[in-house]
Design a protein around this motif. Structure first.
Motif, PDB file in Angstrom:
ATOM      1  N   GLY A  24      -0.094  10.001  -2.426  1.00 58.15           N
ATOM      2  CA  GLY A  24      -1.220   9.258  -2.979  1.00 58.15           C
ATOM      3  C   GLY A  24      -1.009   7.763  -2.884  1.00 58.15           C
ATOM      4  O   GLY A  24      -1.932   7.009  -2.561  1.00 58.15           O
ATOM      5  N   LYS A  25       0.229   7.323  -3.146  1.00 63.03           N
ATOM      6  CA  LYS A  25       0.538   5.905  -3.042  1.00 63.03           C
ATOM      7  C   LYS A  25       0.394   5.426  -1.600  1.00 63.03           C
ATOM      8  O   LYS A  25      -0.174   4.369  -1.335  1.00 63.03           O
ATOM      9  CB  LYS A  25       1.965   5.642  -3.523  1.00 63.03           C
ATOM     10  CG  LYS A  25       2.178   5.841  -5.015  1.00 63.03           C
ATOM     11  CD  LYS A  25       3.634   5.614  -5.380  1.00 63.03           C
ATOM     12  CE  LYS A  25       3.898   5.948  -6.835  1.00 63.03           C
ATOM     13  NZ  LYS A  25       5.326   5.821  -7.192  1.00 63.03           N
ATOM     14  N   LYS A  26       0.893   6.229  -0.681  1.00 63.19           N
ATOM     15  CA  LYS A  26       0.823   5.862   0.732  1.00 63.19           C
ATOM     16  C   LYS A  26      -0.629   5.749   1.184  1.00 63.19           C
ATOM     17  O   LYS A  26      -0.993   4.819   1.916  1.00 63.19           O
ATOM     18  CB  LYS A  26       1.562   6.898   1.579  1.00 63.19           C
ATOM     19  CG  LYS A  26       1.606   6.569   3.063  1.00 63.19           C
ATOM     20  CD  LYS A  26       2.422   7.612   3.828  1.00 63.19           C
ATOM     21  CE  LYS A  26       2.472   7.287   5.312  1.00 63.19           C
ATOM     22  NZ  LYS A  26       3.258   8.306   6.061  1.00 63.19           N
ATOM     23  N   ASN A  27      -1.463   6.685   0.746  1.00 60.23           N
ATOM     24  CA  ASN A  27      -2.883   6.653   1.107  1.00 60.23           C
ATOM     25  C   ASN A  27      -3.563   5.426   0.518  1.00 60.23           C
ATOM     26  O   ASN A  27      -4.357   4.743   1.193  1.00 60.23           O
ATOM     27  CB  ASN A  27      -3.565   7.922   0.614  1.00 60.23           C
ATOM     28  CG  ASN A  27      -5.048   7.943   0.949  1.00 60.23           C
ATOM     29  OD1 ASN A  27      -5.441   7.967   2.105  1.00 60.23           O
ATOM     30  ND2 ASN A  27      -5.883   7.936  -0.088  1.00 60.23           N
ATOM     31  N   ALA A  28      -3.264   5.111  -0.754  1.00 59.39           N
ATOM     32  CA  ALA A  28      -3.865   3.954  -1.403  1.00 59.39           C
ATOM     33  C   ALA A  28      -3.464   2.658  -0.716  1.00 59.39           C
ATOM     34  O   ALA A  28      -4.295   1.771  -0.484  1.00 59.39           O
ATOM     35  CB  ALA A  28      -3.471   3.919  -2.871  1.00 59.39           C
ATOM     36  N   VAL A  29      -2.185   2.544  -0.369  1.00 56.94           N
ATOM     37  CA  VAL A  29      -1.706   1.338   0.310  1.00 56.94           C
ATOM     38  C   VAL A  29      -2.391   1.179   1.666  1.00 56.94           C
ATOM     39  O   VAL A  29      -2.756   0.068   2.070  1.00 56.94           O
ATOM     40  CB  VAL A  29      -0.175   1.386   0.476  1.00 56.94           C
ATOM     41  CG1 VAL A  29       0.303   0.281   1.415  1.00 56.94           C
ATOM     42  CG2 VAL A  29       0.516   1.249  -0.877  1.00 56.94           C
ATOM     43  N   GLY A  30      -2.598   2.300   2.370  1.00 53.46           N
ATOM     44  CA  GLY A  30      -3.287   2.237   3.654  1.00 53.46           C
ATOM     45  C   GLY A  30      -4.712   1.731   3.511  1.00 53.46           C
ATOM     46  O   GLY A  30      -5.180   0.923   4.326  1.00 53.46           O
ATOM     47  N   ILE A  31      -5.414   2.192   2.458  1.00 55.01           N
ATOM     48  CA  ILE A  31      -6.789   1.726   2.226  1.00 55.01           C
ATOM     49  C   ILE A  31      -6.799   0.239   1.895  1.00 55.01           C
ATOM     50  O   ILE A  31      -7.643  -0.521   2.384  1.00 55.01           O
ATOM     51  CB  ILE A  31      -7.436   2.539   1.091  1.00 55.01           C
ATOM     52  CG1 ILE A  31      -7.580   4.008   1.496  1.00 55.01           C
ATOM     53  CG2 ILE A  31      -8.799   1.962   0.728  1.00 55.01           C
ATOM     54  CD1 ILE A  31      -8.059   4.905   0.374  1.00 55.01           C
ATOM     55  N   ILE A  32      -5.851  -0.171   1.061  1.00 54.15           N
ATOM     56  CA  ILE A  32      -5.787  -1.582   0.663  1.00 54.15           C
ATOM     57  C   ILE A  32      -5.499  -2.465   1.873  1.00 54.15           C
ATOM     58  O   ILE A  32      -6.122  -3.517   2.059  1.00 54.15           O
ATOM     59  CB  ILE A  32      -4.713  -1.782  -0.422  1.00 54.15           C
ATOM     60  CG1 ILE A  32      -5.162  -1.120  -1.728  1.00 54.15           C
ATOM     61  CG2 ILE A  32      -4.430  -3.265  -0.648  1.00 54.15           C
ATOM     62  CD1 ILE A  32      -4.089  -1.054  -2.798  1.00 54.15           C
ATOM     63  N   LYS A  33      -4.572  -2.033   2.707  1.00 54.27           N
ATOM     64  CA  LYS A  33      -4.229  -2.816   3.898  1.00 54.27           C
ATOM     65  C   LYS A  33      -5.442  -2.971   4.812  1.00 54.27           C
ATOM     66  O   LYS A  33      -5.734  -4.069   5.297  1.00 54.27           O
ATOM     67  CB  LYS A  33      -3.088  -2.146   4.647  1.00 54.27           C
ATOM     68  CG  LYS A  33      -2.559  -2.944   5.825  1.00 54.27           C
ATOM     69  CD  LYS A  33      -1.308  -2.299   6.397  1.00 54.27           C
ATOM     70  CE  LYS A  33      -0.731  -3.112   7.548  1.00 54.27           C
ATOM     71  NZ  LYS A  33       0.510  -2.511   8.085  1.00 54.27           N
ATOM     72  N   GLU A  34      -6.168  -1.882   5.014  1.00 55.41           N
ATOM     73  CA  GLU A  34      -7.366  -1.950   5.858  1.00 55.41           C
ATOM     74  C   GLU A  34      -8.443  -2.805   5.202  1.00 55.41           C
ATOM     75  O   GLU A  34      -9.131  -3.589   5.870  1.00 55.41           O
ATOM     76  CB  GLU A  34      -7.895  -0.540   6.110  1.00 55.41           C
ATOM     77  CG  GLU A  34      -9.108  -0.518   7.024  1.00 55.41           C
ATOM     78  CD  GLU A  34      -9.594   0.889   7.321  1.00 55.41           C
ATOM     79  OE1 GLU A  34     -10.632   1.027   7.992  1.00 55.41           O
ATOM     80  OE2 GLU A  34      -8.941   1.856   6.867  1.00 55.41           O
ATOM     81  N   ALA A  35      -8.598  -2.663   3.878  1.00 60.16           N
ATOM     82  CA  ALA A  35      -9.608  -3.445   3.166  1.00 60.16           C
ATOM     83  C   ALA A  35      -9.318  -4.936   3.265  1.00 60.16           C
ATOM     84  O   ALA A  35     -10.226  -5.748   3.481  1.00 60.16           O
ATOM     85  CB  ALA A  35      -9.655  -3.019   1.700  1.00 60.16           C
ATOM     86  N   CYS A  36      -8.052  -5.308   3.102  1.00 59.76           N
ATOM     87  CA  CYS A  36      -7.679  -6.720   3.196  1.00 59.76           C
ATOM     88  C   CYS A  36      -7.883  -7.259   4.609  1.00 59.76           C
ATOM     89  O   CYS A  36      -8.227  -8.425   4.801  1.00 59.76           O
ATOM     90  CB  CYS A  36      -6.231  -6.908   2.766  1.00 59.76           C
ATOM     91  SG  CYS A  36      -5.937  -6.627   1.010  1.00 59.76           S
TER      92      CYS A  36
END
Length: 250
Positions: free
Chosen positions: A22-34
């Motif tokens: 879940g953390k890995k997925n969230a970080v991936g979304i944040i990285k793409e969002a940024c």
């Protein structure tokens, strides 16, 4: 047609030691969002929904007070920003009044005693935002591939963090309300909207409305963290936006 909604991130995995996926997925979304927006929304962020709602409610109560009551909380000279109550000048393009505070123990703060619980709610909300800001800082540090604690050490003086409640004046036949379009010159801004909404983010020349979602917090990556990694080609973008309700600027 491309979906232009800003990305939404479930933060609950960061409050457990067992959900690494879940953390890995969230970080991936944040990285793409940024990289693509500079903005994203978070939920399950650990800030009590009731506290957020009380802060919005008490803000409305405070701003509904007569001007002669609100001006009692105007701070004198000396603060790095105008702490306490203030109103934009008549000639300003921004049409709002606001209440600004620094960290709870700051000597610059001038917080209202009316409504009676308002000060307590503001100080508690500020504390939650500070914790959330530290978590966001660690996540962004990892997204950028920086040395451990680089952003924390770079941004180690937190005495100038501030939070502001904004009330926008009604639009007229000749003037709109809200804030002029702008970019934030800090590291990270948190935004809470009430049910009226109005926040918009501009991406590729198009304004994207950010629809208020109960309990959500909007995260804006400011100018300080706009970077272009020449080695990886990874970019954290900064976006222009307008109209906010609650801001906590780190």
């Amino acid at each position: 047609m491309e979906n232009l909604d800003i990305p939404t991130v479930d933060f609950s995995p960061f409050f457990t030691d067992s959900d690494e996926d879940g953390k890995k997925n969230a970080v991936g979304i944040i990285k793409e969002a940024c990289s693509n927006y500079g903005f994203f929304q978070i939920f399950n962020h650990g800030i009590p929904r009731d506290l957020i709602n009380r802060a919005l409610k008490f803000s409305g109560t405070f701003f509904a007070l007569p001007d002669e009551e609100k001006v009692k909380y105007i701070r004198g000279l000396g603060a790095p920003l105008p702490a306490g109550y203030n109103k934009q000048p008549e000639h300003s393009a921004d049409k709002n009044e606001y209440l600004l505070m620094f960290p709870p123990r700051s000597t610059f703060n001038v917080l209202p005693s009316n409504p009676p619980e308002f000060r307590e709610v503001l100080e508690e909300l500020f504390t939650y935002f500070a914790r959330t800001g530290e978590l966001i800082e660690r996540i962004l540090n990892d997204c950028l591939g920086l040395p451990p604690n680089f952003l924390k050490e770079f941004n180690n003086d937190r005495s100038w963090d501030f939070m502001v409640a904004l009330r926008y004046f009604p639009a007229t036949g000749t003037e709109n309300n809200g804030l002029s379009e702008h970019e934030d010159g800090n590291c990270v801004t948190f935004v809470i909207q009430d049910e009226v909404g109005g926040l918009e983010v501009r991406k590729d020349g198009e304004w994207i409305p950010v629809i208020p979602a109960e309990g959500s917090v909007v995260v804006n990556i400011g100018d300080v963290i706009q970077v272009h990694n020449l080695k990886t080609g990874f970019i954290f973008r900064r976006m222009r936006y307008k109209y906010t309700i609650f801001i906590n600027a780190f």
